[in-house]
Motif scaffolding. Sequence first.
Motif, PDB file in Angstrom:
ATOM      1  N   TYR A 248      -3.185 -16.097   9.159  1.00 42.74           N
ATOM      2  CA  TYR A 248      -4.127 -16.903   8.405  1.00 42.74           C
ATOM      3  C   TYR A 248      -3.666 -18.348   8.502  1.00 42.74           C
ATOM      4  O   TYR A 248      -2.488 -18.651   8.264  1.00 42.74           O
ATOM      5  CB  TYR A 248      -4.192 -16.461   6.941  1.00 42.74           C
ATOM      6  N   ALA A 249      -4.604 -19.239   8.834  1.00 41.66           N
ATOM      7  CA  ALA A 249      -4.280 -20.654   9.026  1.00 41.66           C
ATOM      8  C   ALA A 249      -3.153 -20.767  10.051  1.00 41.66           C
ATOM      9  O   ALA A 249      -3.075 -19.995  11.003  1.00 41.66           O
ATOM     10  CB  ALA A 249      -3.926 -21.312   7.701  1.00 41.66           C
ATOM     11  N   ASN A 250      -2.257 -21.698   9.834  1.00 40.92           N
ATOM     12  CA  ASN A 250      -1.171 -21.899  10.798  1.00 40.92           C
ATOM     13  C   ASN A 250       0.195 -21.872  10.134  1.00 40.92           C
ATOM     14  O   ASN A 250       1.162 -22.406  10.677  1.00 40.92           O
ATOM     15  CB  ASN A 250      -1.360 -23.228  11.540  1.00 40.92           C
ATOM     16  N   ASN A 251       0.271 -21.245   8.939  1.00 40.37           N
ATOM     17  CA  ASN A 251       1.568 -21.229   8.257  1.00 40.37           C
ATOM     18  C   ASN A 251       1.857 -19.916   7.542  1.00 40.37           C
ATOM     19  O   ASN A 251       2.872 -19.813   6.852  1.00 40.37           O
ATOM     20  CB  ASN A 251       1.649 -22.378   7.249  1.00 40.37           C
ATOM     21  N   GLU A 252       1.008 -18.909   7.686  1.00 38.52           N
ATOM     22  CA  GLU A 252       1.239 -17.676   6.940  1.00 38.52           C
ATOM     23  C   GLU A 252       0.586 -16.482   7.621  1.00 38.52           C
ATOM     24  O   GLU A 252      -0.322 -16.616   8.441  1.00 38.52           O
ATOM     25  CB  GLU A 252       0.685 -17.801   5.518  1.00 38.52           C
ATOM     26  N   LYS A 253       1.084 -15.312   7.249  1.00 34.29           N
ATOM     27  CA  LYS A 253       0.437 -14.052   7.586  1.00 34.29           C
ATOM     28  C   LYS A 253       0.057 -13.392   6.269  1.00 34.29           C
ATOM     29  O   LYS A 253       0.781 -13.514   5.269  1.00 34.29           O
ATOM     30  CB  LYS A 253       1.365 -13.146   8.399  1.00 34.29           C
ATOM     31  N   ILE A 254      -1.068 -12.683   6.260  1.00 37.30           N
ATOM     32  CA  ILE A 254      -1.554 -12.098   5.020  1.00 37.30           C
ATOM     33  C   ILE A 254      -1.807 -10.608   5.199  1.00 37.30           C
ATOM     34  O   ILE A 254      -2.019 -10.121   6.314  1.00 37.30           O
ATOM     35  CB  ILE A 254      -2.842 -12.790   4.522  1.00 37.30           C
ATOM     36  N   ALA A 255      -1.767  -9.895   4.066  1.00 41.91           N
ATOM     37  CA  ALA A 255      -2.060  -8.460   4.046  1.00 41.91           C
ATOM     38  C   ALA A 255      -2.735  -8.144   2.719  1.00 41.91           C
ATOM     39  O   ALA A 255      -2.201  -8.486   1.654  1.00 41.91           O
ATOM     40  CB  ALA A 255      -0.781  -7.644   4.208  1.00 41.91           C
ATOM     41  N   TYR A 256      -3.899  -7.509   2.781  1.00 41.57           N
ATOM     42  CA  TYR A 256      -4.651  -7.208   1.566  1.00 41.57           C
ATOM     43  C   TYR A 256      -4.119  -5.933   0.914  1.00 41.57           C
ATOM     44  O   TYR A 256      -3.894  -4.917   1.586  1.00 41.57           O
ATOM     45  CB  TYR A 256      -6.135  -7.057   1.885  1.00 41.57           C
ATOM     46  N   LEU A 257      -3.938  -6.007  -0.406  1.00 39.03           N
ATOM     47  CA  LEU A 257      -3.449  -4.862  -1.175  1.00 39.03           C
ATOM     48  C   LEU A 257      -4.610  -3.954  -1.566  1.00 39.03           C
ATOM     49  O   LEU A 257      -5.766  -4.402  -1.651  1.00 39.03           O
ATOM     50  CB  LEU A 257      -2.731  -5.351  -2.436  1.00 39.03           C
ATOM     51  N   PRO A 258      -4.331  -2.679  -1.858  1.00 38.59           N
ATOM     52  CA  PRO A 258      -5.408  -1.764  -2.271  1.00 38.59           C
ATOM     53  C   PRO A 258      -5.990  -2.105  -3.641  1.00 38.59           C
ATOM     54  O   PRO A 258      -7.101  -1.699  -3.957  1.00 38.59           O
ATOM     55  CB  PRO A 258      -4.723  -0.393  -2.279  1.00 38.59           C
ATOM     56  N   ARG A 259      -5.247  -2.823  -4.455  1.00 35.65           N
ATOM     57  CA  ARG A 259      -5.752  -3.286  -5.751  1.00 35.65           C
ATOM     58  C   ARG A 259      -5.047  -4.585  -6.101  1.00 35.65           C
ATOM     59  O   ARG A 259      -4.035  -4.947  -5.499  1.00 35.65           O
ATOM     60  CB  ARG A 259      -5.510  -2.246  -6.853  1.00 35.65           C
ATOM     61  N   ALA A 287       0.972 -12.929   0.874  1.00 34.96           N
ATOM     62  CA  ALA A 287       1.065 -14.061   1.801  1.00 34.96           C
ATOM     63  C   ALA A 287       2.525 -14.230   2.205  1.00 34.96           C
ATOM     64  O   ALA A 287       3.386 -14.449   1.352  1.00 34.96           O
ATOM     65  CB  ALA A 287       0.534 -15.332   1.154  1.00 34.96           C
ATOM     66  N   PHE A 288       2.789 -14.099   3.497  1.00 31.43           N
ATOM     67  CA  PHE A 288       4.130 -14.273   4.050  1.00 31.43           C
ATOM     68  C   PHE A 288       4.161 -15.643   4.739  1.00 31.43           C
ATOM     69  O   PHE A 288       3.571 -15.812   5.813  1.00 31.43           O
ATOM     70  CB  PHE A 288       4.451 -13.179   5.064  1.00 31.43           C
ATOM     71  N   PHE A 289       4.844 -16.604   4.149  1.00 29.58           N
ATOM     72  CA  PHE A 289       4.827 -17.967   4.693  1.00 29.58           C
ATOM     73  C   PHE A 289       5.963 -18.149   5.703  1.00 29.58           C
ATOM     74  O   PHE A 289       7.131 -17.892   5.394  1.00 29.58           O
ATOM     75  CB  PHE A 289       4.953 -18.987   3.567  1.00 29.58           C
ATOM     76  N   TYR A 290       5.599 -18.615   6.903  1.00 29.78           N
ATOM     77  CA  TYR A 290       6.605 -18.899   7.925  1.00 29.78           C
ATOM     78  C   TYR A 290       6.692 -20.388   8.235  1.00 29.78           C
ATOM     79  O   TYR A 290       7.470 -20.812   9.089  1.00 29.78           O
ATOM     80  CB  TYR A 290       6.319 -18.115   9.206  1.00 29.78           C
ATOM     81  N   ALA A 291       5.901 -21.208   7.540  1.00 30.23           N
ATOM     82  CA  ALA A 291       5.958 -22.665   7.688  1.00 30.23           C
ATOM     83  C   ALA A 291       5.712 -23.283   6.313  1.00 30.23           C
ATOM     84  O   ALA A 291       5.422 -22.581   5.333  1.00 30.23           O
ATOM     85  CB  ALA A 291       4.929 -23.153   8.704  1.00 30.23           C
ATOM     86  N   ARG A 315       2.016 -13.387  16.609  1.00 28.00           N
ATOM     87  CA  ARG A 315       0.618 -13.502  16.224  1.00 28.00           C
ATOM     88  C   ARG A 315      -0.148 -12.223  16.554  1.00 28.00           C
ATOM     89  O   ARG A 315       0.203 -11.473  17.465  1.00 28.00           O
ATOM     90  CB  ARG A 315      -0.032 -14.699  16.919  1.00 28.00           C
ATOM     91  N   GLY A 316      -1.188 -11.972  15.762  1.00 36.83           N
ATOM     92  CA  GLY A 316      -2.017 -10.798  15.981  1.00 36.83           C
ATOM     93  C   GLY A 316      -2.112  -9.939  14.732  1.00 36.83           C
ATOM     94  O   GLY A 316      -1.447 -10.185  13.723  1.00 36.83           O
ATOM     95  N   LYS A 317      -2.970  -8.925  14.811  1.00 38.34           N
ATOM     96  CA  LYS A 317      -3.151  -7.988  13.700  1.00 38.34           C
ATOM     97  C   LYS A 317      -2.398  -6.703  14.013  1.00 38.34           C
ATOM     98  O   LYS A 317      -2.539  -6.131  15.100  1.00 38.34           O
ATOM     99  CB  LYS A 317      -4.630  -7.692  13.483  1.00 38.34           C
ATOM    100  N   PHE A 318      -1.588  -6.243  13.033  1.00 36.23           N
ATOM    101  CA  PHE A 318      -0.753  -5.061  13.243  1.00 36.23           C
ATOM    102  C   PHE A 318      -0.749  -4.196  11.984  1.00 36.23           C
ATOM    103  O   PHE A 318      -0.922  -4.703  10.867  1.00 36.23           O
ATOM    104  CB  PHE A 318       0.697  -5.458  13.554  1.00 36.23           C
ATOM    105  N   PRO A 319      -0.515  -2.881  12.152  1.00 37.07           N
ATOM    106  CA  PRO A 319      -0.246  -2.044  10.978  1.00 37.07           C
ATOM    107  C   PRO A 319       1.048  -2.509  10.308  1.00 37.07           C
ATOM    108  O   PRO A 319       2.015  -2.877  10.988  1.00 37.07           O
ATOM    109  CB  PRO A 319      -0.101  -0.639  11.564  1.00 37.07           C
ATOM    110  N   LEU A 320       1.053  -2.499   8.993  1.00 33.74           N
ATOM    111  CA  LEU A 320       2.201  -2.989   8.223  1.00 33.74           C
ATOM    112  C   LEU A 320       2.631  -1.915   7.236  1.00 33.74           C
ATOM    113  O   LEU A 320       1.795  -1.351   6.520  1.00 33.74           O
ATOM    114  CB  LEU A 320       1.819  -4.269   7.466  1.00 33.74           C
ATOM    115  N   ARG A 321       3.932  -1.645   7.202  1.00 28.93           N
ATOM    116  CA  ARG A 321       4.466  -0.701   6.216  1.00 28.93           C
ATOM    117  C   ARG A 321       5.496  -1.428   5.359  1.00 28.93           C
ATOM    118  O   ARG A 321       6.393  -2.103   5.877  1.00 28.93           O
ATOM    119  CB  ARG A 321       5.115   0.514   6.877  1.00 28.93           C
ATOM    120  N   ILE A 322       5.344  -1.276   4.046  1.00 26.27           N
ATOM    121  CA  ILE A 322       6.297  -1.848   3.091  1.00 26.27           C
ATOM    122  C   ILE A 322       6.805  -0.705   2.224  1.00 26.27           C
ATOM    123  O   ILE A 322       6.012   0.033   1.621  1.00 26.27           O
ATOM    124  CB  ILE A 322       5.641  -2.926   2.204  1.00 26.27           C
TER     125      ILE A 322
END
Length: 326
Positions: A248-259, A287-291, A315-322
Amino acid sequence: MTNPTFGETIVKTAAAWGAVASMALCVAVLIASEFMPVSLLTPIARDLGMSEGQAGQAISISGLFAVLTSLFIAGFTRKIDRKFVLSSFSLMLIVSGLVVSFAPNYAALMVGRALLGVAIGGFWSMSTAVVMRLLLESAVPEGLALLNAGNAIAATISAPLGSFLGLHRLAGRVLLRGSAGAHCAPRVLIGGAITRAVLPRLVWAQKETNMKMRIAFADHVFTATLYDSPPARDLWSMLPLELEIDNYANNEKIAYLPRKLTEEGSGSFSNEAPGDLCYYAPWGNLAFFYAGYRYSAGLIRLGRLDGGVEPLLTRGKFPLRIERLS
């Protein structure tokens, strides 16, 4: 999740100074309520049918409870929003003034003054820390000066004002001891209303915990540590999670939560830095900020990545596990 606009910055600064001003008003009322009866001990004793020594204990008991409260209130309220705590002390001051004003006997007078002591001790024990969190570091000296100005003014005028009100009996409508209490209620109502309206919610202290998470996407595996806050603990309760992470934008990666997460205890923060793990409440995403980034309304900092931000540069869309690491 854009940066705050110039207008938003101005509003935030004005609100912080308004909160400090309302706290100064409440401090003035607290000090006035504490010292005003000093000039009225003899008529109060006569009015309640007790000795002057007993009336003097009304001054001592407020000081005693102020000391006891200041020693323990921080521990008792450390998980409660300071806006609610300070507003509660304002309400307690109103109750104290009314109890003192209409006290029919010595015991009721002592109860009212004890409540005043609790309000004084609680308010003073956290007022400096609250001012330091409301203002920029460069403005803290001015904020503390404003806070203590209310103290100095009230200490100067409270005793002579109490004597004046006592002699005139407020045009014959209020008892002598009422001049030491009832007149405070309108002022505290105003100060409390202002405090409630302009004091921003104060974010929890961002202390690291043992809530460590393992985060994996693409070929990257890294860890993050959550802070001790209600939103972070809410996220912890949802683990493990299977999500999707994207740029998302040029400084973060995002992941939507189920709630959506709780926003309890959230508020503005500073010292934004790459590696911060945040939650954006309006959209319900991590939001995971890298910049570099700036705080914006609705952004809640949950914790920090333990290592560098290199994995987030993919960069890109990937499955994410936390999942929980501990």
